[in-house]
Design an enzyme around this catalytic site. Structure first.
Site, mmCIF file in Angstrom:
data_model
loop_
_atom_site.group_PDB
_atom_site.id
_atom_site.type_symbol
_atom_site.label_atom_id
_atom_site.label_comp_id
_atom_site.label_asym_id
_atom_site.label_seq_id
_atom_site.Cartn_x
_atom_site.Cartn_y
_atom_site.Cartn_z
ATOM 1 C CD GLU A 48 -7.767 -2.148 12.951
ATOM 2 O OE1 GLU A 48 -8.058 -2.549 14.088
ATOM 3 O OE2 GLU A 48 -6.862 -2.672 12.260
ATOM 4 C CB CYS A 73 -2.366 -6.721 14.823
ATOM 5 S SG CYS A 73 -1.903 -8.214 13.922
ATOM 6 C CG HIS A 95 -6.822 -6.183 13.036
ATOM 7 N ND1 HIS A 95 -5.990 -5.151 12.694
ATOM 8 C CD2 HIS A 95 -6.089 -7.311 12.914
ATOM 9 C CE1 HIS A 95 -4.797 -5.621 12.374
ATOM 10 N NE2 HIS A 95 -4.827 -6.929 12.495
#
Lengths: 202, 269
Positions: free
Chosen positions: B221, B90, B219
């Site tokens: 994560e 990002c 994302h």
């Protein structure tokens, strides 16, 4: 019945923070510290430029409307100078070079256009860009300013990424209009940008 | 823990460092936050680098523009040239693009432009499907091309674009678009909302030609726990999520960890 006379006009609103502009301060620091073309940069100002085009009222009413909504600016934090013709001086200082940066196909401000129509009944186009005013040492050449503006590599350019943005230099005078019209409409309302800390993290 | 060491590089305004460290540790890597105040030369002690999401330098001038000029990125570029893996997620992707580390080290050839969406603009957050493409990318090459990963996106400027209209299609042909926005069945998504920002070539990620530097907008994560998956996600990941929730295992391994496993496999040779 006489035909209604069309009085299509363009107005520019030059909007600048009254307080120190930390965005310009950061850009100045990075330009001077990290970029060869920034070595001779003495001063950097950031001015939001909004252009309205359509059937616009006279200056006093126009200024009142701009003053009345943070769709355009926040009078507690920012000052606004309105220009209706290229003969009127923009708020640039002696020795400053100005470059306009706009998002390609993304300078229109739909929310501001809706607000204007609601308030006045008139459909106007509202476009926005950022004017950077650069002051260099007397020895700096014109090419230095261009190198500083246009991003080409990690050590070349800062203000405009040409893959998504356009930049236009003001030479002898700043034209009215200065922002090139485009068809795309953006919903972004940058006047009241929330602090990044209040938005969802990304 | 004593796996290869990964630096999670934190510029001021970055805010996804904690979950990024956790994702790296879950696959057996040693990870720590490396703050911008430390000497850049200390970065050389790590085997890989992750630039997490957030708002580096408050997005001043342009998302990623100021961090891209930071001396830390000079060291990252040198280490990437030596073959060390670098992933930007990002805002981290925006930094890598603005620094010219992708698609190839040197010139800035791309932008992550403002989202282009139907009847709206600005910041947008939702779950999307990313399809794995055939690529030398060290983070994805262990995955079968065509694999579909549900991942979240959350950004205002995520549209991979170039002023050269042929550049993104050429990158796709060269295997430098390892992840593309897709429909749940795996077909590439050209239009909103499956393609949430109007990215050319439906690119959700772009890597360098060597495959060791990856800039991705979704994302991973945030998709490390099955319980975090959106409830309207369909397909096999939905079944796994329901199973995990039914057995009280909301923190069971989610689809996002696939990229971190790829990094570990690469580092362990």
């Amino acid at each position: 019945m006489a035909a209604r006379k069309e009085t299509r006009k363009v107005a520019q609103a030059w909007i600048e923070l009254k307080a120190d502009d930390l965005e310009a301060a950061s850009a100045l620091e990075v330009a001077r510290g990290q970029l060869a073309a920034g070595q001779h940069l003495q001063r950097l100002r950031r001015i939001r430029l909004i252009e309205l085009e359509g059937r616009l009222p006279a200056r006093e009413k126009l200024e009142d409307l701009l003053h009345g909504s943070t769709q355009f600016y926040n009078p507690h934090k920012e000052r606004c100078v309105v220009r209706l013709t290229a003969e009127e001086s923009p708020p640039l200082q002696a020795g400053e070079r100005a470059v306009l940066v706009t998002e390609r196909d993304g300078s229109r401000r739909a929310a501001a256009e809706r607000w204007w129509q609601h308030e006045t009944g008139e459909k106007v186009s509202v476009r926005e860009g950022t004017a950077w005013a650069l002051t260099f040492d007397s020895g700096a050449e014109s090419a230095t300013a261009h190198d500083l503006a246009l991003v080409r590599g990690r050590r070349h350019g800062l203000l405009c990424n040409p893959h998504s943005q356009e930049c236009r230099w003001a030479e002898d005078h700043v034209p009215v209009p200065w922002i090139q019209p485009d068809g795309a409409v953006s919903e972004a309302a940058p006047v009241r940008r929330r602090s990044p800390s209040t938005r969802s993290k990304r | 823990m004593s796996g290869p060491r990964v630096a999670v590089v934190q510029f001021p305004g970055v805010n996804c460092e904690t979950e990024s460290v956790r994702a790296l540790e879950r696959v057996g890597l040693e990870a720590e936050v490396f703050r911008w105040t430390r000497p850049a030369s200390e970065l050389r002690a790590y085997e890989a680098y992750l630039l997490p999401g957030g708002w580096s330098y408050q997005d001043r001038v342009r998302a990623g523009a100021l961090a891209a000029k930071d001396p830390l990125v000079d060291v990252l570029a040198e280490e990437a040239d030596r073959g060390k893996p670098v992933i930007g997620i990002c805002n981290g992707a925006q930094v890598l693009v603005e620094a010219g580390l992708v698609p190839d080290h040197g010139h800035v050839e791309l932008a992550l432009a403002r989202n282009r969406m139907t009847d709206r603009g600005g910041y947008y957050a939702r779950w999307i499907y990313a399809r794995v493409e055939s690529s030398p990318c060290v983070f994805t090459r262990h995955l079968e091309p065509g694999t579909v990963l549900p991942l979240p996106i959350a950004h205002g400027e995520g549209r991979f674009t170039s002023e050269d209209p042929e550049r993104m299609p050429a990158l796709l042909r060269a295997g430098q678009v390892p992840l593309r926005y897709a429909h749940p069945d795996g077909t590439a998504a050209e239009n909103f909302p499956a393609n949430p920002n109007g990215a050319q070539a439906a690119a959700a990620a772009v890597c360098n030609s060597r495959g060791n530097v990856l800039a991705m907008m979704p994302h991973p994560e945030r998709a490390q726990d099955l319980g975090a998956l959106a409830r309207d996600i369909g397909g096999p990941w939905s079944e796994r999520r329901e199973q995990a929730m039914a057995t009280g295992q909301a923190d069971a391994e989610g689809p996002g960890l696939a990229l971190f496993h790829g990094l570990k496999r690469h580092l362990e040779g």
